[in-house]
Design a protein around this motif. Structure first.
Motif, PDB file in Angstrom:
ATOM      1  N   PHE A 152      65.909   5.904  53.842  1.00 59.48           N
ATOM      2  CA  PHE A 152      65.529   5.900  55.241  1.00 59.48           C
ATOM      3  C   PHE A 152      65.591   4.456  55.734  1.00 59.48           C
ATOM      4  O   PHE A 152      65.639   3.522  54.929  1.00 59.48           O
ATOM      5  N   ARG A 153      65.568   4.282  57.033  1.00 56.68           N
ATOM      6  CA  ARG A 153      65.562   2.921  57.565  1.00 56.68           C
ATOM      7  C   ARG A 153      64.726   2.871  58.824  1.00 56.68           C
ATOM      8  O   ARG A 153      64.547   3.876  59.499  1.00 56.68           O
ATOM      9  N   GLN A 154      64.242   1.668  59.103  1.00 55.80           N
ATOM     10  CA  GLN A 154      63.470   1.448  60.319  1.00 55.80           C
ATOM     11  C   GLN A 154      63.877   0.129  60.932  1.00 55.80           C
ATOM     12  O   GLN A 154      63.727  -0.929  60.318  1.00 55.80           O
ATOM     13  N   ARG A 200      61.150   5.306  62.025  1.00 53.85           N
ATOM     14  CA  ARG A 200      61.876   5.420  60.762  1.00 53.85           C
ATOM     15  C   ARG A 200      62.820   6.606  60.846  1.00 53.85           C
ATOM     16  O   ARG A 200      62.442   7.677  61.338  1.00 53.85           O
ATOM     17  N   GLU A 201      64.051   6.448  60.361  1.00 54.69           N
ATOM     18  CA  GLU A 201      65.034   7.515  60.451  1.00 54.69           C
ATOM     19  C   GLU A 201      65.698   7.774  59.111  1.00 54.69           C
ATOM     20  O   GLU A 201      65.834   6.877  58.282  1.00 54.69           O
ATOM     21  N   SER A 211      61.416  12.850  46.551  1.00 57.30           N
ATOM     22  CA  SER A 211      60.834  14.120  46.955  1.00 57.30           C
ATOM     23  C   SER A 211      60.956  15.137  45.827  1.00 57.30           C
ATOM     24  O   SER A 211      61.956  15.151  45.107  1.00 57.30           O
ATOM     25  N   GLN A 212      59.968  16.024  45.739  1.00 56.55           N
ATOM     26  CA  GLN A 212      60.029  17.105  44.768  1.00 56.55           C
ATOM     27  C   GLN A 212      60.668  18.364  45.346  1.00 56.55           C
ATOM     28  O   GLN A 212      60.820  19.362  44.647  1.00 56.55           O
ATOM     29  N   HIS A 213      61.047  18.320  46.619  1.00 51.99           N
ATOM     30  CA  HIS A 213      61.798  19.421  47.213  1.00 51.99           C
ATOM     31  C   HIS A 213      63.221  19.398  46.670  1.00 51.99           C
ATOM     32  O   HIS A 213      63.797  18.336  46.442  1.00 51.99           O
ATOM     33  N   LEU A 214      63.791  20.569  46.505  1.00 58.35           N
ATOM     34  CA  LEU A 214      65.133  20.673  45.949  1.00 58.35           C
ATOM     35  C   LEU A 214      66.169  20.026  46.854  1.00 58.35           C
ATOM     36  O   LEU A 214      67.107  19.397  46.377  1.00 58.35           O
ATOM     37  N   ALA A 215      66.013  20.193  48.153  1.00 52.33           N
ATOM     38  CA  ALA A 215      66.975  19.622  49.095  1.00 52.33           C
ATOM     39  C   ALA A 215      66.253  19.417  50.411  1.00 52.33           C
ATOM     40  O   ALA A 215      65.825  20.375  51.037  1.00 52.33           O
ATOM     41  N   THR A 216      66.128  18.173  50.812  1.00 51.04           N
ATOM     42  CA  THR A 216      65.432  17.885  52.052  1.00 51.04           C
ATOM     43  C   THR A 216      65.881  16.556  52.621  1.00 51.04           C
ATOM     44  O   THR A 216      66.298  15.654  51.871  1.00 51.04           O
ATOM     45  N   ILE A 217      65.800  16.438  53.938  1.00 45.28           N
ATOM     46  CA  ILE A 217      66.032  15.159  54.604  1.00 45.28           C
ATOM     47  C   ILE A 217      64.826  14.817  55.491  1.00 45.28           C
ATOM     48  O   ILE A 217      64.873  13.845  56.237  1.00 45.28           O
ATOM     49  N   ASP A 218      63.782  15.610  55.385  1.00 44.99           N
ATOM     50  CA  ASP A 218      62.580  15.413  56.179  1.00 44.99           C
ATOM     51  C   ASP A 218      61.687  14.389  55.494  1.00 44.99           C
ATOM     52  O   ASP A 218      61.248  14.604  54.355  1.00 44.99           O
ATOM     53  N   ALA A 219      61.376  13.306  56.183  1.00 44.55           N
ATOM     54  CA  ALA A 219      60.564  12.238  55.597  1.00 44.55           C
ATOM     55  C   ALA A 219      59.202  12.752  55.120  1.00 44.55           C
ATOM     56  O   ALA A 219      58.634  12.212  54.160  1.00 44.55           O
TER      57      ALA A 219
END
Length: 123
Positions: free
Chosen positions: A37-39, A45-46, A99-107
């Protein structure tokens, strides 16, 4: 949880490249989805890029697609972000996250964050 440490930031001219590294502690690195991510100053932050635990799936923000490449080496407990054709608008603090989610882009799904590394692109 893993502890994350970023490195590789710096100052580069527009059109140049930077390679960011994210070193993780712990023996469970290979089970995490890794993200960057970047800010930028004055901005939220995105999301930039993410890679699944097996490196079988990658995700990119539209703004960096075709210019940035995310990768990981589970045997080295390290994730990377290769940034090419950099633009001044890429200037930001870059954060590595796990992240422990299998697939995510949500911060909100990322539970471990590094301290960030500054990337500055001059015009």
């Amino acid at each position: 949880q893993v502890q994350l440490v970023e490195s590789g930031g710096g100052l580069v001219q527009a059109g140049g490249s930077l390679r960011l590294s994210c070193a993780a502690s712990g023996r469970t690195f290979s089970t995490y989805t890794m993200g960057w991510f970047r800010q930028a100053p004055g901005k939220e932050r995105e999301f930039v890029a993410a890679i699944s635990w097996s490196a079988g799936a990658t995700y990119y923000a539209d703004s960096v697609k075709g210019r940035f490449t995310i990768s990981r080496y589970n045997t080295k407990n390290t994730a990377y972000l290769q940034m090419n054709s950099l633009k001044p608008e890429d200037t930001a603090v870059y954060y590595c996250a796990a992240s422990q989610h299998l697939a995510t882009i949500d911060a909100r799904d990322f539970i471990s964050w590094g301290q960030g590394t500054q990337g500055t692109v001059s015009s």
